[in-house]
Design an enzyme around this catalytic site. Structure first.
Site, PDB file in Angstrom:
ATOM      1  N   SER A 288      -8.140   1.146  -9.427  1.00 32.18           N
ATOM      2  CA  SER A 288      -7.736   0.899  -8.049  1.00 32.18           C
ATOM      3  C   SER A 288      -8.781   1.344  -7.031  1.00 32.18           C
ATOM      4  CB  SER A 288      -6.429   1.650  -7.751  1.00 32.18           C
ATOM      5  OG  SER A 288      -5.380   1.208  -8.595  1.00 32.18           O
ATOM      6  N   HIS A 378       1.346   3.546  -5.806  1.00 30.64           N
ATOM      7  CA  HIS A 378       1.393   3.848  -7.238  1.00 30.64           C
ATOM      8  C   HIS A 378       2.137   5.150  -7.527  1.00 30.64           C
ATOM      9  CE1 HIS A 378      -0.959   0.462  -8.546  1.00 30.64           C
ATOM     10  NE2 HIS A 378      -1.933   0.757  -7.705  1.00 30.64           N
TER      11      HIS A 378
END
Length: 443
Positions: A288, A378
């Protein structure tokens, strides 16, 4: 009906209100009302951006909640005992009265071809308005509630996208990719190769419009570089040996569905699908970006850096740039992040920059949430901060955004619920040992 709402006259507004009222009152029955709604949709689509704004303002201001109906229902609630039939009828009457006329009109589009997509795009137009008054804000909120009920995760389908999918769908994949630009058809084909997976969520009424999609790479262990992951020249990995699934791009596609979450549901569905189809895969993680990192680093004063890094790490930053203060040295890298691609510079400043990144994830907004938007997503999903990757994205965009740093968030199916509860209830981020080790080297 031909109206130009770019610079509407009083008669134009009157005609528009008359047509909206006809849809609402449904003279001639439901079929006629939907035919009028179709005419209304064509009128809206043929307007310029300014004309659509005028349309939305009329819809919001003149077709809101009927206050007299609300007051009537409230009176009946107060006048009847709570356990009486009349009280329950008044509750239903109040619920109906609190639904604005604008939403009653817009519901007519539900059964029209492309009607659901029309409403999604209409909400995108509302969100794009430069100024929204209380009436248009209310319309936006009511339309979001309506779309939320239609786009409940239980109504959505998960489908795998492959190179054999329709050309129209593949073109949309290229257009909607929001994290790592798809540069060519060869690039797309590489992302749909045998060692890759791409899954998307669809609504039955929008079968050719993905709502959100995730791109996955299968391999052996955590991936730390997006350039390596997307290398078109690299041979396809033997998926029978894959033990890790890396989610490297998650994109929401419909601006009009902003605020309606799909990502959490999408990731968990994909994990379940892969567990069934590829039981040898035991590890699930992301690769990410860290979109807020450079902005945070830019805000750090020399005193603040002194409170975060030990002397030797601050000295390393200064010596690598020839600056007398660590904050000034940091600004050099933020202004010219490409210098980090030089091996000697990278080796000198890797430790302090990774340490600052680890500290960044502990910085919080006023509401107690982490600064980084990707981290918030997340961590709320129950992931843990697995690893911080040096030069994980060496592209110009990656260097500008976060000095090239990327992170892995680990999705361990048996720990997701526990991690979610710890994050939501205690505000605590679950860290892997490698990240803990980075933190220990800072102050």
């Amino acid at each position: 009906m031909n109206l130009d709402l770019q610079k509407p006259t009083k008669s134009d507004i009157t005609a528009l209100k008359k047509h909206l009222t006809a849809c609402l009152e449904a003279p001639g029955g439901e079929v006629s009302a939907r035919a009028r709604a179709a005419d209304l949709g064509r009128l809206y689509l043929h307007q310029t951006a300014k004309g659509r704004e005028e349309f939305l303002k009329v819809l919001a201001r003149d077709f809101g909640v009927r206050r007299e109906a609300v007051q009537s229902a409230l009176g009946k609630l107060e006048d009847n005992p709570e356990d009486s039939q009349a009280h329950y009828l008044a509750e239903r009457e109040l619920k109906a009265a609190l639904t604005p006329d604008s939403i009653r009109i817009l519901r007519l589009f539900n059964s029209l071809p492309n009607g659901v997509k029309f409403l999604v795009d209409m909400r995108a137009d509302i969100l794009a308005l430069e100024e929204r008054d209380p009436a248009t804000e209310a319309l936006n909120a009511h339309l979001k509630d309506l779309l939320s009920s239609w786009f409940d995760p239980g109504f959505l389908d998960l489908e795998r996208i492959t190179w054999k999918s329709s050309a129209a769908l593949l073109e949309k994949l290229i257009a909607y990719e929001a994290v790592h630009e798809i540069r060519s058809w060869d690039d797309l084909r590489n992302r749909l190769d045998s060692d890759r997976r791409c899954y998307a969520l669809f609504h039955p009424r929008m079968p050719e419009e993905p709502l959100a999609f995730v791109e996955v790479a299968l391999g052996d262990g955590l991936a730390g570089s997006i350039q390596h992951l997307l290398d078109e020249a690299a041979p396809a990995f033997d998926t029978s040996r894959a033990d890790t699934a890396i989610f490297y791009s998650i994109s929401n596609t419909q601006k009009g569905l902003q605020g309606i979450a799909f990502g959490e549901y999408l990731i968990k569905l994909v994990v379940q699908r892969l567990q069934t189809e590829m039981p040898q895969v035991r590890r699930y993680a992301t690769l990410s970006p860290v979109p807020g990192l450079s902005g945070w680093l830019k805000s750090l004063s020399d005193e603040r850096i002194g409170a975060l890094l030990p002397t030797d790490q601050r000295k390393a930053l200064c010596e690598a740039t020839g600056k007398g203060k660590s904050a000034e040295a940091l600004q050099v890298f933020l202004a010219h992040p490409e210098t980090l691609l030089q091996d000697d510079v990278a080796e000198a400043v890797k430790e302090p920059l990774l340490g600052l990144t680890a500290r960044y994830f502990h910085e919080k907004r006023q509401d107690g949430q982490p600064l980084d938007p990707v981290a918030r997503f997340h961590l709320r999903n129950g992931a843990r901060l697995e690893r911080i990757n040096w030069l994980g994205d060496s592209s110009t965009r990656g260097l500008r955004q976060s000095l090239g740093i990327m992170v892995n968030y680990g999705y361990r199916p048996d720990e997701l619920e526990k991690n979610h509860e710890v994050y939501v209830n205690e505000g605590r981020i679950v860290l892997a040992s490698e990240v803990k080790s980075l933190l220990k080297k800072t102050k």
